[in-house]
Every structure is written in C-alpha cells, then in structure tokens.
Design an enzyme around this catalytic site. Structure first.
Site, PDB file in Angstrom:
ATOM      1  N   HIS A   1     -65.310 -41.531  17.314  1.00 55.75           N
ATOM      2  CA  HIS A   1     -66.878 -41.842  17.497  1.00 55.75           C
ATOM      3  C   HIS A   1     -67.477 -42.688  16.554  1.00 55.75           C
ATOM      4  O   HIS A   1     -67.135 -42.774  15.224  1.00 55.75           O
ATOM      5  CB  HIS A   1     -67.264 -40.338  17.111  1.00 55.75           C
ATOM      6  CG  HIS A   1     -68.724 -40.026  17.474  1.00 55.75           C
ATOM      7  ND1 HIS A   1     -69.802 -40.406  16.950  1.00 55.75           N
ATOM      8  CD2 HIS A   1     -69.035 -39.470  18.769  1.00 55.75           C
ATOM      9  CE1 HIS A   1     -70.938 -40.232  17.586  1.00 55.75           C
ATOM     10  NE2 HIS A   1     -70.340 -39.491  18.626  1.00 55.75           N
TER      11      HIS A   1
ATOM     12  N   ASP B   1     -66.033 -34.298  23.533  1.00 52.93           N
ATOM     13  CA  ASP B   1     -65.380 -34.600  24.953  1.00 52.93           C
ATOM     14  C   ASP B   1     -64.039 -33.915  24.862  1.00 52.93           C
ATOM     15  O   ASP B   1     -63.420 -33.715  26.204  1.00 52.93           O
ATOM     16  CB  ASP B   1     -65.385 -35.821  25.449  1.00 52.93           C
ATOM     17  CG  ASP B   1     -66.863 -36.158  25.587  1.00 52.93           C
ATOM     18  OD1 ASP B   1     -67.828 -35.524  25.893  1.00 52.93           O
ATOM     19  OD2 ASP B   1     -67.292 -37.472  25.480  1.00 52.93           O
TER      20      ASP B   1
HETATM   21  N1  ACO Z   1     -57.938 -44.552  20.714  1.00 47.32           N
HETATM   22  C1  ACO Z   1     -57.306 -45.328  20.141  1.00 47.32           C
HETATM   23  N2  ACO Z   1     -58.104 -46.217  19.213  1.00 47.32           N
HETATM   24  C2  ACO Z   1     -59.337 -45.971  18.926  1.00 47.32           C
HETATM   25  C3  ACO Z   1     -59.936 -45.167  19.685  1.00 47.32           C
HETATM   26  C4  ACO Z   1     -59.267 -44.254  20.626  1.00 47.32           C
HETATM   27  N3  ACO Z   1     -59.932 -43.204  20.990  1.00 47.32           N
HETATM   28  N4  ACO Z   1     -61.050 -45.124  19.143  1.00 47.32           N
HETATM   29  C5  ACO Z   1     -61.321 -46.148  18.440  1.00 47.32           C
HETATM   30  N5  ACO Z   1     -60.111 -46.658  18.104  1.00 47.32           N
HETATM   31  C6  ACO Z   1     -59.679 -47.884  17.386  1.00 47.32           C
HETATM   32  C7  ACO Z   1     -60.237 -49.233  17.847  1.00 47.32           C
HETATM   33  O1  ACO Z   1     -59.396 -49.712  18.588  1.00 47.32           O
HETATM   34  C8  ACO Z   1     -60.399 -49.941  16.677  1.00 47.32           C
HETATM   35  O2  ACO Z   1     -59.372 -50.212  15.956  1.00 47.32           O
HETATM   36  P1  ACO Z   1     -59.302 -51.796  15.193  1.00 47.32           P
HETATM   37  O3  ACO Z   1     -59.922 -51.671  14.160  1.00 47.32           O
HETATM   38  O4  ACO Z   1     -57.622 -51.732  14.982  1.00 47.32           O
HETATM   39  O5  ACO Z   1     -59.510 -52.796  16.294  1.00 47.32           O
HETATM   40  C9  ACO Z   1     -60.949 -48.879  15.567  1.00 47.32           C
HETATM   41  O6  ACO Z   1     -60.441 -47.597  16.191  1.00 47.32           O
HETATM   42  C10 ACO Z   1     -62.643 -48.856  15.561  1.00 47.32           C
HETATM   43  O7  ACO Z   1     -62.970 -48.435  17.029  1.00 47.32           O
HETATM   44  P2  ACO Z   1     -64.269 -49.212  17.473  1.00 47.32           P
HETATM   45  O8  ACO Z   1     -64.146 -49.561  18.868  1.00 47.32           O
HETATM   46  O9  ACO Z   1     -64.691 -50.320  16.718  1.00 47.32           O
HETATM   47  O10 ACO Z   1     -65.409 -48.062  17.420  1.00 47.32           O
HETATM   48  P3  ACO Z   1     -66.702 -47.902  18.207  1.00 47.32           P
HETATM   49  O11 ACO Z   1     -67.663 -47.073  17.139  1.00 47.32           O
HETATM   50  O12 ACO Z   1     -67.182 -49.110  18.629  1.00 47.32           O
HETATM   51  O13 ACO Z   1     -66.480 -46.815  19.518  1.00 47.32           O
HETATM   52  C11 ACO Z   1     -65.954 -44.987  20.608  1.00 47.32           C
HETATM   53  C12 ACO Z   1     -66.416 -45.558  19.312  1.00 47.32           C
HETATM   54  C13 ACO Z   1     -66.579 -45.725  22.039  1.00 47.32           C
HETATM   55  C14 ACO Z   1     -66.350 -43.515  20.959  1.00 47.32           C
HETATM   56  C15 ACO Z   1     -64.456 -45.250  20.622  1.00 47.32           C
HETATM   57  O14 ACO Z   1     -63.957 -44.367  19.531  1.00 47.32           O
HETATM   58  C16 ACO Z   1     -63.467 -44.701  21.927  1.00 47.32           C
HETATM   59  O15 ACO Z   1     -63.631 -45.576  22.763  1.00 47.32           O
HETATM   60  N6  ACO Z   1     -63.244 -43.330  22.174  1.00 47.32           N
HETATM   61  C17 ACO Z   1     -62.541 -43.018  23.373  1.00 47.32           C
HETATM   62  C18 ACO Z   1     -63.640 -42.731  24.317  1.00 47.32           C
HETATM   63  C19 ACO Z   1     -64.395 -41.355  24.044  1.00 47.32           C
HETATM   64  O16 ACO Z   1     -63.726 -40.362  23.977  1.00 47.32           O
HETATM   65  N7  ACO Z   1     -65.630 -41.418  24.063  1.00 47.32           N
HETATM   66  C20 ACO Z   1     -66.562 -40.369  23.936  1.00 47.32           C
HETATM   67  C21 ACO Z   1     -67.251 -40.540  22.570  1.00 47.32           C
HETATM   68  S1  ACO Z   1     -68.538 -39.223  22.335  1.00 47.32           S
HETATM   69  C22 ACO Z   1     -69.681 -39.266  23.279  1.00 47.32           C
HETATM   70  O17 ACO Z   1     -70.248 -40.394  23.503  1.00 47.32           O
HETATM   71  C23 ACO Z   1     -70.211 -38.022  23.878  1.00 47.32           C
END
Ligand code: ACO
Length: 432
Positions: free
Chosen positions: A309, A366
C-alpha cells in the site's frame, strides 16, 4: 480550511531564497507551503505519483500508515464497524457527525424513497453485450443519472442534498440490476420495508418467482464490508473525483470518473484479481512458494495482489477486520473454502519473507474482502462494484469538501518536458 501555521522555512535555490510557511494538521502531520515556488523561482516540484504532495487540507479521514490507524471524522474504523450500520457511516462522512435515532430514521426513509431508477434507464441494461464488466455498466449508468435528473446538476444546497441521497440509494439498485442482467434474470425492484444492505441482498438474490430469505449474518457482514470501504482520504479514485469536480463537472460525472479509477487492478480492482490469483494457485498445484518467488522477481511485472500500500507501512486495519469477518462468515455457513486456506498460507509466508519485510508489504483491504464477498454469494466480477458502493459516501464527502474549500483551484499539475526541441514540418514527399 485552516491549518495551523507552526514555523517559517526557507528554500535556497539559484542564490535566491523563498520564504515558506510550515503548517500542521490536527494529528501532527506537517507540510511546507510551496504555492509561490514557481512564481518566485521559476522551478516546479517533480513528484511522480504525488508521493510527497498534499493536494488539499481535509477534515474527513485520517490515516497513520506507520501505526495502521484509520479514522473517519475522528472515529476509529474498527469502532464504527463494530457499532454502526453502513448508512450511519455514510451520514457521518457526508454530514460530519453520526446521526441520532431520529436522523437515522429520516435518512433511511429518504434512501428508500429514492431507491428506484427511472424506468427508461432499465432499458440501457438490455443493450450491453453479455459478459460486459459491471464496472463499465456502473460508471456509464452513474453519469447517465445526470441526464435523468439534470435539474440537480448545479442545484442549490437542498438539491445537492437530494442528489447525494439519490446517488447513494440508486448506486445499489444499479449494481444489483447489472448483476441480474449478467445472469439473464429480470430485475428485482427495491423494497421500502427493507434496510439498505438487506435491500441490496434481496435485489441480488431474490427473483420475481423466488423469495430468498435474508440471512442476518450476511447483512451484518455486508454492513461491515461497506464501512471499511467507505473512505480512504486522497487515494487514486478520490483524487480523480476531486480533480474532475475541480473543473466544475457535476457530481454524477465526478463520481463516474472515480468509479473508472477504482476499477484499476492496482486500486479497487485488486479484490477481483486476488481471487483470480488464489483460484490459479488452487487449480494448478497449490504451490504458494512459486507465486511468492514470481512476485519477488524484478524481471516479472507480476505483483502479489492484495499486498502492499502507498500509505500503510504496517498491517492495513481494514484487512484485519476483513480477515476476522471472512472467518466468521465461513464458520456461519458451515463450509470450508480452500481459497481461505491458501490466502492464510500466502500471508504467513509473505510476512516471513525478507523481500516483503524490507519493503513493509502487508495484506491490504483487498486481500480478504473478495473472499468474504464470495461467501455472501457475490460473483467475482462484482467485487469492485461492491467496493464502489462502499466508497461512494467517501467520494461524495471529498467532493463536497473540495467545493467549499476557498483554497480549491482547478487541478492542473505541471510537467518537465523531455520531447524534441522546436522543428519544422518537412513536406510529405521529402520525409524519409
Ligand atoms: N508484490 C510484490 N512487490 C511489491 C508489491 C506487491 N504486491 N507491492 C509493492 N511491491 C514492491 C515494488 O516492486 C517495489 O519494490 P522495489 O523497491 O524493489 O522497486 C516496492 O515494493 C515499493 O512499491 P511501489 O510500487 O513503489 O509502491 P507504490 O506505493 O507505488 O504502490 C501499490 C502501491 C500500487 C498498492 C502496490 O503495492 C501494488 O501494486 N500492490 C498490488 C496491487 C494491490 O493490491 N492494490 C490494492 C491497493 S489497496 C487499494 O487501492 C484499495
């Protein structure tokens, strides 16, 4: 929308200095006011995804992502989910305080009075192709409301209150109608003798020839699920709602845009993708470790759905509520869902893995909500629609606040242009 000014700060650039104020919110969050930055220095800020950008001051919702706190208008989400019905929370978000018994009764009556949709709108459903995604139908229907009730688009305060009530009531009817259309059954009309969540379950699962009893455990679960979805401050869809509204677009158009934003798999669409991911593991070989390795692979775009998140760097308080609720609902149905076992194993293994620990990746809202909706009999492609029904009061509260905020301006970020410098058009027969 006053914030408390706590100190002065200076930005030094190009041998110049810009005096800025530092403000503090009621929970101690601090922000530096850079509104004069471009005018006085020619610089803009570069902040993709608005990770560090406060786009407004808001009194609606507070989140502490480090401590895992979520409060609507000062009330903890777990407290609200324990003691309130969804309509009370909707009232709280929109009006600023919880309703007393009389206000709640009046509000419920209004919601019932406005629960029908114009009969001509029903026609729309029949023209969507089979297997249309219900989120596409939902967003189209919501913006269509502005054609059926145009007098309320720019109305006075009373009209706006009516628009808001209409929307909360009708969204649930539209959602149930779109489900009925997808399974080829006739629509079931809303009933005035039923409360908000019971009414929805009845429209979903009864038919003109079959009256389905409404299980109080399911009604309670639905109330809680909608409450945990009800608002989440400046998330992607709420920012879209504010942004569209900032251009002067009416509430229907703004909410319709928010629904489209919510549909994205990185946002509310994740609840559908979580179940699809769990089903894939189940149907293949049940190997959770393989999926975790795939999520960790920097060369793979795959992410563990329902994990991570932008704001929460600890356990999402909504996921905690949803997890317990899911177990309770499964216990009440005396069934065993193998997908829950896979989800629990996936969570345990991911939380023990250094990749997820170092990045503070925990289950988000979720991860367990889809599993719970599944137990209520809601089909997978309707999960994000359920999220939208829950989020609607939050979007409305954010939109209304934006409208009243004297600091509010049309949303219009800047950019750093990196394309070609000026060049002339070469006549077509001379181009390579
Ligand atoms: N699985 C694996 N790796 C992940 C995940 C995940 N679900 N989420 C983040 N990471 C990793 C990224 O690859 C990144 O790694 P790095 O530093 O090696 O590049 C690091 O964690 C930081 O992630 P960001 O993408 O920079 O985080 P951001 O805040 O931009 O994105 C998000 C947040 C979109 C929710 C992300 O965690 C994600 O894609 N999760 C999966 C989709 C999801 O469950 N979305 C629902 C969110 S809740 C809502 O909106 C209601």
């Amino acid at each position: 929308m006053k914030m408390e000014k706590i100190e002065n700060a200076e930005i030094h650039v190009d041998n110049r200095k810009l005096a800025c104020s530092v403000y503090r919110g009621t929970e101690g969050e601090r922000a530096i006011d850079i509104r004069k930055l471009r005018k006085e220095t020619g610089l803009i800020t570069y902040d993709p995804g608005f990770v560090n950008t406060g786009s407004c001051a808001s009194k609606v919702t507070f989140i502490d992502g480090e401590k895992g706190i979520l409060r609507y208008r000062g009330y903890d989400v777990a407290d609200l989910a324990e003691k309130c019905e969804f309509v009370e929370v909707a009232y709280l978000l929109i009006h600023g305080s919880l309703p007393n018994a009389e206000q709640k009764a009046h509000y419920s009556r209004l919601l019932n009075e406005h629960s029908m949709i114009h009969e001509d709108m029903k026609e729309f459903f029949s023209h969507y192709p089979e297997h249309s995604h219900p989120m596409a139908i939902l967003s189209a229907m919501v913006v269509s409301l502005s054609s059926f009730y145009p007098e309320l688009n720019d109305g006075d305060k009373e009209d706006l209150a009516m628009t808001v009530t209409r929307m909360i009531s009708k969204l649930r009817t539209i959602a149930a109608f779109s489900y009925k259309k997808s399974i080829g059954e006739p629509a079931v009309y809303p009933r005035h003798d039923l409360r908000y969540c019971e009414n929805f379950l009845n429209m979903m699962f009864s038919s003109p020839v079959r009256k389905e009893p409404i299980d109080p455990v399911m009604t309670e679960a639905l109330n809680k699920l909608l409450i945990i979805h009800a608002d989440h401050e400046q998330n992607c869809s709420a920012s879209v709602v504010r942004s569209v509204g900032s251009a002067g677009a009416n509430l229907y158009a703004s909410i319709s845009a928010g629904i489209c934003a919510l549909w994205g798999p990185l946002h509310g669409g994740a609840n559908q993708h979580v179940i699809e991911m769990l089903e894939e593991i189940y149907q293949e070989d049940g190997d959770v470790d393989k999926l975790i390795e795939r999520a960790k692979n920097p060369r793979s775009p795959f992410r563990l759905m329902g994990f991570g998140h932008r704001v929460y760097k600890s356990y999402d308080p909504r996921a905690k509520i949803a997890k317990e609720l899911c177990k309770k609902v499964i216990a009440a149905t005396n069934k065993n869902d193998p997908l829950l076992d896979i989800a629990l194993e996936l969570e345990e293994k991911a939380l023990a893995d250094p990749y997820f620990q170092e990045r503070n990746l925990y289950p988000n809202v979720d991860f367990y909500t889809g599993l719970t909706y599944r137990e209520l009999g809601i089909p997978t492609n309707m999960f994000t629609v359920m999220f939208a029904i829950g989020r609607l009061p939050g979007w409305i509260a954010q939109w209304l606040e934006m409208k009243k905020d004297p600091d509010s301006r049309i949303s219009r970020p800047r950019q750093i242009y990196t394309g070609p410098n000026a060049r002339r058009v070469v006549p077509i027969n001379e181009r390579k």
